[in-house]
Design an enzyme around this catalytic site. Sequence first.
Site, mmCIF file in Angstrom:
data_model
loop_
_atom_site.group_PDB
_atom_site.id
_atom_site.type_symbol
_atom_site.label_atom_id
_atom_site.label_comp_id
_atom_site.label_asym_id
_atom_site.label_seq_id
_atom_site.Cartn_x
_atom_site.Cartn_y
_atom_site.Cartn_z
ATOM 1 N N CYS A 52 6.154 5.428 22.394
ATOM 2 C CA CYS A 52 7.204 6.010 23.222
ATOM 3 C C CYS A 52 8.366 6.491 22.350
ATOM 4 O O CYS A 52 8.932 5.718 21.583
ATOM 5 C CB CYS A 52 7.682 4.937 24.190
ATOM 6 S SG CYS A 52 8.809 5.608 25.401
ATOM 7 N N GLN A 78 -7.869 0.615 4.131
ATOM 8 C CA GLN A 78 -8.639 -0.012 5.222
ATOM 9 C C GLN A 78 -10.027 -0.491 4.778
ATOM 10 O O GLN A 78 -10.751 -1.073 5.581
ATOM 11 C CB GLN A 78 -8.794 0.978 6.392
ATOM 12 C CG GLN A 78 -7.498 1.298 7.125
ATOM 13 C CD GLN A 78 -6.986 0.124 7.978
ATOM 14 O OE1 GLN A 78 -7.748 -0.747 8.390
ATOM 15 N NE2 GLN A 78 -5.685 0.092 8.238
ATOM 16 N N GLY A 121 0.820 -1.207 0.000
ATOM 17 C CA GLY A 121 0.000 0.000 0.000
ATOM 18 C C GLY A 121 0.861 1.268 0.000
ATOM 19 O O GLY A 121 0.526 2.258 -0.644
ATOM 20 N N ASN A 137 -7.119 4.653 9.557
ATOM 21 C CA ASN A 137 -6.684 3.432 10.244
ATOM 22 C C ASN A 137 -6.691 3.566 11.761
ATOM 23 O O ASN A 137 -6.947 2.597 12.471
ATOM 24 C CB ASN A 137 -5.288 3.017 9.761
ATOM 25 C CG ASN A 137 -4.330 4.179 9.691
ATOM 26 O OD1 ASN A 137 -4.609 5.195 9.051
ATOM 27 N ND2 ASN A 137 -3.189 4.056 10.343
ATOM 28 N N SER A 150 -4.019 -2.497 -0.034
ATOM 29 C CA SER A 150 -2.916 -3.320 0.467
ATOM 30 C C SER A 150 -3.464 -4.703 0.821
ATOM 31 O O SER A 150 -4.432 -4.812 1.577
ATOM 32 C CB SER A 150 -2.324 -2.651 1.711
ATOM 33 O OG SER A 150 -1.456 -3.544 2.362
ATOM 34 N N GLY A 151 -2.823 -5.750 0.291
ATOM 35 C CA GLY A 151 -3.331 -7.113 0.459
ATOM 36 C C GLY A 151 -3.469 -7.555 1.909
ATOM 37 O O GLY A 151 -4.439 -8.220 2.273
ATOM 38 N N HIS A 152 -2.497 -7.159 2.762
ATOM 39 C CA HIS A 152 -2.513 -7.731 4.120
ATOM 40 C C HIS A 152 -3.591 -7.147 5.028
ATOM 41 O O HIS A 152 -3.746 -7.572 6.168
ATOM 42 C CB HIS A 152 -1.120 -7.664 4.767
ATOM 43 C CG HIS A 152 -0.662 -6.315 5.230
ATOM 44 N ND1 HIS A 152 -0.696 -5.943 6.547
ATOM 45 C CD2 HIS A 152 -0.130 -5.274 4.563
ATOM 46 C CE1 HIS A 152 -0.183 -4.723 6.669
ATOM 47 N NE2 HIS A 152 0.160 -4.297 5.469
ATOM 48 N N THR A 166 9.953 -7.687 -11.525
ATOM 49 C CA THR A 166 9.338 -8.985 -11.812
ATOM 50 C C THR A 166 8.157 -9.211 -10.873
ATOM 51 O O THR A 166 8.279 -9.020 -9.658
ATOM 52 C CB THR A 166 10.376 -10.115 -11.660
ATOM 53 O OG1 THR A 166 11.446 -9.838 -12.555
ATOM 54 C CG2 THR A 166 9.769 -11.472 -11.988
HETATM 55 N N1 PLP Z 1 -2.617 3.369 4.281
HETATM 56 C C1 PLP Z 1 -3.287 2.984 5.385
HETATM 57 C C2 PLP Z 1 -4.548 3.698 5.755
HETATM 58 C C3 PLP Z 1 -2.803 1.937 6.172
HETATM 59 O O1 PLP Z 1 -3.477 1.567 7.271
HETATM 60 C C4 PLP Z 1 -1.600 1.293 5.785
HETATM 61 C C5 PLP Z 1 -1.015 0.225 6.638
HETATM 62 O O2 PLP Z 1 -1.023 0.307 7.841
HETATM 63 C C6 PLP Z 1 -0.949 1.700 4.610
HETATM 64 C C7 PLP Z 1 -1.495 2.748 3.894
HETATM 65 C C8 PLP Z 1 0.318 1.058 4.143
HETATM 66 O O3 PLP Z 1 0.110 -0.212 3.575
HETATM 67 P P1 PLP Z 1 1.327 -1.267 3.549
HETATM 68 O O4 PLP Z 1 1.480 -1.804 4.936
HETATM 69 O O5 PLP Z 1 0.889 -2.328 2.581
HETATM 70 O O6 PLP Z 1 2.514 -0.550 3.062
#
Ligand code: PLP
Length: 387
Positions: A328, A180, A70, A152, A201-203, A239
């Site tokens: 922190c 998100q 992302g 997020n 973002s895939g994860h 690639t």
């Molecule tokens: N944008 C938002 C709102 C996110 O929450 C995150 C990841 O925490 C990202 C971008 C970044 O994505 P990535 O972890 O795939 O770089």
Amino acid sequence: MAIYLDNSATTPVRREVIDEMLPFLESDFGNPSSIHSHGMKAAAAVKLARERVAGLLGCMPSEVYFSPCGTYANNVAILGRARFVEANDGGRHLITTSIEHPSVIGPSQHLESRGWRVTYLPVDKDGIIDLEQLKNAIANDTSIISVMWANNEIGSLQPIEQIAKVAQERGIYFHTDAVQVPGKLPIDVSKHSFISALSLSGHKFYAPKGIGILYLKQGENVMPTAFGGGQEMGILPGTESVPNIVAIGKAAELAASEVFETSKALVNLQRILLEKLMPIEGLRITGPREIEKRLPGHVSVAISGAEGESLVMKCDLKGISVSSGSACHKGIIEPSSVLRALRLADSEARGSLRISAGRFNTIEECEKAADLIAQIAAKSAKTATAN
Ligand code: PLP
């Protein structure tokens, strides 16, 4: 068993996704650029994944670009567009918000250091921008607007359709960080046809880490920010990570087909968490209190006088994984820029906690977690008052 309630940080990879990607790590390991059968099989898998992502977004497959994550998608959407603007002597003014993810704030600050003017729109107490302020910020030299769809940290949803319309009326490129959103809210760029670019973002939706998507509306130009073998139309060369691409394709297909059911279930979990946490003295909800203005499944709170990292550790000791927007730095607990943008007192913002449910959480888990978090929060709030 530990209860995982940090799905806005990352999600587990779904079994269906692992099953589809495994052959591309084992037998079907070809390079999609190779013209032999191994290569052709990989290229066909990439094509199918692109079609599935297009299905999730309601766009054409040719408008989908695979990116390493992302963060890269956001960088290319902003810096790649800025390169195009500069090459065409366009105006060097970018409008974004004060609550963006660092992967949007970072490129914005980089542009500032290169002489661009950047407006960081403020947000209201719910973490939502004001459309009039956006309109007033637009000047003759505004070339890029970038506003995230869902935050997020505090779960606030922006009025993306109206923002996109404002940008379109003024003929301005509009990018949204929608990282998100998939699987929680429907995305249909054919409805919001004024969105120029969008990042995923895939994860964050049950695919592995290390794969993202940049949607780029046909006819919108961005220039590369890295150079290589010309893959992904030269915009994101390198690639292709075929297993990850297959994975995000499958995750996109599942997210699209299940979004209404998942969203309903997440709102239910969110209600359970909110109802148990809201009555606690010294605790306040950060971001919108009204559920329809929040990302499904997302709850964020601030506990006056508490420290975010210590709250996270206390929850962890009770077997609950959550996170905090306050970290922190050099021995001092600092609230994040997002919490600062809400204009909370530092003493409150330092005690932030984010609880984000996902599709694998159950009602029982959320009830148990909410009770434990409520105990920890009540104790922390009391200790803070006594101090
Ligand atoms: N944008 C938002 C709102 C996110 O929450 C995150 C990841 O925490 C990202 C971008 C970044 O994505 P990535 O972890 O795939 O770089």
